[in-house]
Design an enzyme around this catalytic site. Structure first.
Site, PDB file in Angstrom:
ATOM      1  CE1 TYR A 194      47.374  31.754  40.027  1.00 43.26           C
ATOM      2  CE2 TYR A 194      48.919  30.130  39.172  1.00 43.26           C
ATOM      3  CZ  TYR A 194      47.957  31.086  38.954  1.00 43.26           C
ATOM      4  OH  TYR A 194      47.539  31.360  37.671  1.00 43.26           O
TER       5      TYR A 194
ATOM      6  CB  ILE B  52      34.863  36.991  40.913  1.00 43.22           C
ATOM      7  CG1 ILE B  52      36.319  36.882  41.381  1.00 43.22           C
ATOM      8  CG2 ILE B  52      34.756  37.494  39.491  1.00 43.22           C
ATOM      9  CD1 ILE B  52      37.095  35.768  40.697  1.00 43.22           C
TER      10      ILE B  52
ATOM     11  CB  THR C  32      47.595  27.804  36.141  1.00 44.79           C
ATOM     12  OG1 THR C  32      49.017  27.820  36.200  1.00 44.79           O
ATOM     13  CG2 THR C  32      47.087  27.170  37.430  1.00 44.79           C
TER      14      THR C  32
ATOM     15  CE  LYS D 287      43.537  29.950  37.762  1.00 44.73           C
ATOM     16  NZ  LYS D 287      42.618  31.049  37.345  1.00 44.73           N
TER      17      LYS D 287
ATOM     18  CB  ALA E  66      42.961  34.563  38.466  1.00 45.44           C
TER      19      ALA E  66
ATOM     20  N   GLY F  14      43.052  42.747  33.136  1.00 39.18           N
ATOM     21  CA  GLY F  14      44.249  41.919  33.254  1.00 39.18           C
ATOM     22  C   GLY F  14      44.887  41.713  31.890  1.00 39.18           C
TER      23      GLY F  14
HETATM   24  N1  NAP Z   1      50.065  35.027  34.097  1.00 36.86           N
HETATM   25  C1  NAP Z   1      50.415  33.766  33.860  1.00 36.86           C
HETATM   26  O1  NAP Z   1      51.576  33.449  33.602  1.00 36.86           O
HETATM   27  C2  NAP Z   1      49.362  32.684  33.893  1.00 36.86           C
HETATM   28  C3  NAP Z   1      49.768  31.365  33.726  1.00 36.86           C
HETATM   29  C4  NAP Z   1      48.800  30.369  33.737  1.00 36.86           C
HETATM   30  C5  NAP Z   1      47.464  30.686  33.910  1.00 36.86           C
HETATM   31  N2  NAP Z   1      47.114  31.978  34.111  1.00 36.86           N
HETATM   32  C6  NAP Z   1      45.680  32.260  34.308  1.00 36.86           C
HETATM   33  O2  NAP Z   1      45.235  33.032  33.214  1.00 36.86           O
HETATM   34  C7  NAP Z   1      44.212  33.929  33.640  1.00 36.86           C
HETATM   35  C8  NAP Z   1      44.564  35.332  33.200  1.00 36.86           C
HETATM   36  O3  NAP Z   1      45.826  35.661  33.781  1.00 36.86           O
HETATM   37  P1  NAP Z   1      46.482  37.089  33.600  1.00 36.86           P
HETATM   38  O4  NAP Z   1      47.945  36.874  33.511  1.00 36.86           O
HETATM   39  O5  NAP Z   1      45.751  37.836  32.545  1.00 36.86           O
HETATM   40  O6  NAP Z   1      46.159  37.686  35.033  1.00 36.86           O
HETATM   41  P2  NAP Z   1      46.226  39.200  35.528  1.00 36.86           P
HETATM   42  O7  NAP Z   1      46.893  40.066  34.521  1.00 36.86           O
HETATM   43  O8  NAP Z   1      46.728  39.160  36.924  1.00 36.86           O
HETATM   44  O9  NAP Z   1      44.677  39.582  35.530  1.00 36.86           O
HETATM   45  C9  NAP Z   1      43.789  39.087  36.468  1.00 36.86           C
HETATM   46  C10 NAP Z   1      42.791  40.180  36.751  1.00 36.86           C
HETATM   47  O10 NAP Z   1      41.867  39.708  37.731  1.00 36.86           O
HETATM   48  C11 NAP Z   1      41.611  40.795  38.603  1.00 36.86           C
HETATM   49  N3  NAP Z   1      41.086  40.360  39.891  1.00 36.86           N
HETATM   50  C12 NAP Z   1      41.767  40.016  41.018  1.00 36.86           C
HETATM   51  N4  NAP Z   1      40.914  39.770  42.020  1.00 36.86           N
HETATM   52  C13 NAP Z   1      39.664  39.964  41.527  1.00 36.86           C
HETATM   53  C14 NAP Z   1      38.358  39.899  42.083  1.00 36.86           C
HETATM   54  N5  NAP Z   1      38.161  39.575  43.357  1.00 36.86           N
HETATM   55  N6  NAP Z   1      37.308  40.159  41.275  1.00 36.86           N
HETATM   56  C15 NAP Z   1      37.484  40.516  40.003  1.00 36.86           C
HETATM   57  N7  NAP Z   1      38.696  40.616  39.417  1.00 36.86           N
HETATM   58  C16 NAP Z   1      39.768  40.349  40.173  1.00 36.86           C
HETATM   59  C17 NAP Z   1      42.960  41.485  38.744  1.00 36.86           C
HETATM   60  O11 NAP Z   1      42.806  42.789  39.244  1.00 36.86           O
HETATM   61  P3  NAP Z   1      43.961  43.428  40.164  1.00 36.86           P
HETATM   62  O12 NAP Z   1      45.229  43.319  39.360  1.00 36.86           O
HETATM   63  O13 NAP Z   1      43.474  44.804  40.390  1.00 36.86           O
HETATM   64  O14 NAP Z   1      44.019  42.575  41.407  1.00 36.86           O
HETATM   65  C18 NAP Z   1      43.441  41.458  37.304  1.00 36.86           C
HETATM   66  O15 NAP Z   1      42.981  42.571  36.566  1.00 36.86           O
HETATM   67  C19 NAP Z   1      44.102  33.761  35.150  1.00 36.86           C
HETATM   68  O16 NAP Z   1      43.029  32.898  35.431  1.00 36.86           O
HETATM   69  C20 NAP Z   1      45.399  33.091  35.545  1.00 36.86           C
HETATM   70  O17 NAP Z   1      45.243  32.283  36.695  1.00 36.86           O
HETATM   71  C21 NAP Z   1      48.021  32.985  34.078  1.00 36.86           C
END
Ligand code: NAP
Length: 288
Positions: free
Chosen positions: A131, A43, A107, A135, A66, A16
């Protein structure tokens, strides 16, 4: 502050946008790190999580996996709870079992957006979409199943391993002469590289608890888009529009900026302003 280099870090969601930059940072620092994507570590599979974490025996787990598709979560409620709530429980239980410290990334969408000043860590969460609710339940599982954990709430994440808003706006900016972007949602953009560095700083201490970790400053999506265009040198007209012009499945908080009170009170530095982070992000993107 007492610093002990982690012996071995396991990162979930390593493909991710945060997971990939977390892995890069750990490798750059010479820290032994193993990154797992969904294919090797799903997970939601409790047995597999126990097996993999039991086999690797990390000293620290950064749980970045996530279900992050905010709109899709509305129609896929069970999947979102399975990954974000129970998946997080699985990671917390397994990390606890091997004595590894845990960082869970949460988040700003745990808040309902009614505030007018940035949310600090003692503000009461009240998610307004699926969502955010999932979380938040992930946070509760961490609190109930792991005593040596950091819950790191972040917001509006951008990094080179996207997809994310900043990359999408840059792409549209190369294709269209004019863009419409909502002006009535305000938050704190956060660069994955800065977030990863703060996670590392936190997890080598014993100052467990909930932390808000975003780049300093706030803006609307419209202001963020304008800054992206300016920084990239694109002469695109960006027009502010209300959220009501872009109906989407998930409701979003109108105001979800985060205040890093816990960082401040525990002697950690604030992150740099988001504008500086944006400059580094754009410089790091491959030139085409
Ligand atoms: N993006 C934002 O703006 C934002 C804002 C606030 C908080 N966050 C939090 O920050 C963290 C990192 O976010 P990010 O933006 O880096 O997210 P991301 O790019 O969507 O990465 C999340 C990763 O988790 C993987 N995943 C999904 N289902 C899974 C499972 N069952 N088992 C194992 N891995 C799985 C996804 O794989 P696939 O893509 O193949 O499904 C993806 O590679 C997350 O906890 C998110 O909730 C993000």
């Amino acid at each position: 502050m007492k610093y002990k280099k982690p012996k071995k870090v396991l990162v979930t969601g390593a493909q991710g946008q945060l997971g990939a930059d977390m892995m890069e940072l750990l490798k750059r620092k010479g820290i032994t790190a193993v990154g797992y994507g969904k294919d090797q570590l799903d997970i939601t599979n409790a047995e597999q999580v126990l097996e993999v974490i039991g086999y690797e025996r990390p000293t620290h787990v950064v749980h970045a996996a996530a279900f992050t598709k905010v709109d899709e979560a509305e129609g896929e409620r069970d999947k979102a709870y399975a990954i974000n709530a129970f998946g997080t429980r699985n990671v917390a239980v397994a990390a606890n079992k091997v004595g590894a410290r845990l960082v869970y990334v949460s988040t700003d969408y745990v808040f309902d957006g009614r505030a007018t000043t940035p949310y600090h860590e003692f503000a009461r969460p009240r998610p307004m979409n699926v969502y955010g609710a999932t979380k938040y339940e992930g946070e509760n599982f961490v609190r109930n199943h792991h005593a040596r954990a950091f819950i790191v709430r972040t917001s509006w994440v951008f990094g080179v391993h996207g997809p994310n808003f900043a990359k999408m706006i840059l792409q549209l900016g190369h294709q269209q002469p004019e863009l419409k972007v909502v002006h009535d949602q305000v938050g704190s953009p956060t660069y994955t590289v800065d977030l990863a560095e703060m996670i590392l700083q936190l997890m080598v201490t014993e100052r467990y608890g909930t932390y808000h970790v975003s780049n300093s400053g706030t803006c609307s999506w419209y202001e963020f888009a304008c800054a992206i265009m300016e920084e990239a040198g694109l002469a695109v007209k960006v027009r502010p529009v209300p959220t009501s012009q872009f109906p989407r499945p998930a409701r979003r908080p109108a105001f979800s900026a985060l205040e890093g009170m816990a960082l401040r009170l525990n002697g950690f530095p604030a992150l740099r302003p988001w504008q500086e982070a944006l400059r580094d992000f754009i410089a790091r993107l491959p030139k085409d």
